[in-house]
Design an enzyme around this catalytic site. Sequence first.
Site, short mmCIF file in Angstrom:
data_model
loop_
_atom_site.label_atom_id
_atom_site.label_comp_id
_atom_site.label_asym_id
_atom_site.label_seq_id
_atom_site.Cartn_x
_atom_site.Cartn_y
_atom_site.Cartn_z
CE LYS A 1 6.27 55.53 -4.44
NZ LYS A 1 7.51 55.90 -3.91
CG ASP B 1 7.58 56.18 -27.42
OD1 ASP B 1 8.60 56.85 -27.12
OD2 ASP B 1 7.64 55.09 -28.00
CG HIS C 1 6.24 50.13 -0.74
ND1 HIS C 1 6.40 50.79 -1.94
CD2 HIS C 1 6.66 50.99 0.21
CE1 HIS C 1 6.92 51.99 -1.73
NE2 HIS C 1 7.08 52.14 -0.43
CG ASP D 1 -19.85 50.86 -1.37
OD1 ASP D 1 -19.71 50.16 -0.35
OD2 ASP D 1 -20.47 51.93 -1.38
CG HIS E 1 7.18 59.48 -2.02
ND1 HIS E 1 5.99 58.79 -1.96
CD2 HIS E 1 8.10 58.69 -1.39
CE1 HIS E 1 6.17 57.63 -1.33
NE2 HIS E 1 7.44 57.55 -0.98
CE LYS F 1 2.95 53.77 -1.24
NZ LYS F 1 3.59 52.99 -0.22
#
Length: 475
Positions: free
Chosen positions: A395, A400, A217, A224, A393, A219
Site C-alpha cells: 500500500k 511528485d 487492520h 523498547d 499487497h 500492523k
Amino acid sequence: MFWIIIALLIFIFQIATILIVEFRQPSKTVAWLLILFIFPIIGFVMYYFLAREFQRRRTVRKRSVVAEEMRLQALMRCRIVHRPGDMNNKQFNTQERFFGLLQSMTLSPITGCNETVVLTNALAAYRAILGSIEKARHHIHVEFYTIRDDKIGRRLKEALIRKAKQGVEVRLIYDGVGSLELGGQYIRELNEAGVETHCFLTPRLAFFEKRMNYRNHRKIVVVDGLAGFFGGINIGDEYLGGNPKLGFWRDTHMKVEGDAVYFLQDVFMRDWWFTTKQRLTGPEYLPEHNCKGNEQVQIVSSGPNSSEDAILECVFSAISVAKTRIYITTPYFIPDNSVLMGLRTAALSGLDVRIIIPDVSDSKLVLYASLSYVAEMLAAGVRIYRYKKGFIHAKVLIVDDLIASVGSANLDMRSFFSNFELNGLFFDERTLKVLDDDYKKDMEDSEELHLSAFQQRPRWQKSAEVVARMLSPLL
C-alpha cells in the site's frame, strides 16, 4: 391481502431506516438497499448487526484522556517541524496549504529526528522484526490484524516466549476476525510463558455490540520504545509465498528509529487501553533515543472511533497538490468519490498518474470491484498496471518528489471509514528514491492495461463488476 400490506409496510420501514441513517454516504446506502432487495428480512438483520455507527464521541473522549499525559511527554522529547521552511524537502516552501493540513493532525505531528529503512517484501521484514525482538531489554509491543499458527507464526511465538521468560514485558493484540483461524493452543502457550495477549473485538463481542464491521487492520511492532515497524505485512507463510494460488507475495513494510517511534507507541497504547482498559504509563515506554538521523516522518492513524478521517484527508490532499506524478500501489482499489475525482482530474490535467493492482487476488469479489473502476480511469488518462509476478499487497502512494505514504490502509472505503489503520508519511529524498525504485521494478513485473483491449472482456465479467461495484462500499 392484510398480510401482504403488513409485509409491504415492514419492507418500507426497512428501506426508510437505511435511507435515514445512511444519508451521508449514498454509495453505502445503495449497497445496503441492494442487499435488502435480494434478502428482504435477512438483509435488514445484517444491516442492524454490521452497520451500526461506531460510538465516536464518547470513545474519543475516553481515549484522549487516557493517553494525553504520555502524548505530551512524547511531544516534549521530539524535534517537531512547525513551518514549511523547516522541512528538509524544499518543495514544501510552496506547499503552505498542504503543510497546514498535515500540521493540523495534532495527535501525531511531523517529527524531525528519524532513521528509516524500507523493507521490501516479507523476508526482509521478518528478519528485521525478529532481529529487533531478540535485542529487546524492557518491552515488546506487537499488534497484527492476522497471525497464523504456521512456520513464521511459530517463529514469532517462540521469540516472544523466549523474551518473556527473560523478564521482558511482552504484549500482543490480534484482531478477532483477521486472526479467526488462530488456535487457542497458540494463545495459551504465550500466556503460560508470561506474554499478555488480547483479542481486538472478538467475533462474539463484536456481533452483539454491533461492531462486526469494524476491524483493527494495523500492523505494529515496537521494541523498547526505540525501534518501530509498520506497513502491509501480517504474520503468515503466505507473505513468504506459501500460498500456491497467490504465489510470490509482494509487499512493503517500514522500520523507523527515532521520534516517530513515540507515536507508534502512542497508537499501540491507545489500542491496548481500548482492548484491555489497562493504562500503560511510565518513562520507560518513551525512552530517550540516540537517533542521529534527520529524516522527517509523520505517523497517521485513523479509525471509526475518530472524529476525523485522517488517512483519507492525507491521501486526497496529496493527490490535489500533485504537480507532475501520482504513483499508487494497492491490492484493493475501491476509492470514494473524492479520491476518484482527484485521480481523474489529475490525469485529465496532464499529470502522470499510475496505479498498480493485482492480476490475481485473495478476494475475487474485491478484484471485480476494483476492475469496475478501470475503464473510467483509463479513459481519463490514468495508466493501470496488473501485477503478474504474484500477488501485490503493498500500500504505497508517491506524489511528485514531495511525499510518500506507506502503511496498512488500502485505497478503498473500508480502510478509509471502517478499519483501524496506520500509515507513515515520508518526505526525505532517500526514502522516496527507494520507494520509487521499487515502484519501477513492480511496473516491470506488471502488464499495462489499454482501454480498447479492456473493453473486450467477457459480458459475464462486466456483470460481475457491476454487482461488485454496487457492493463495494461494504467490502
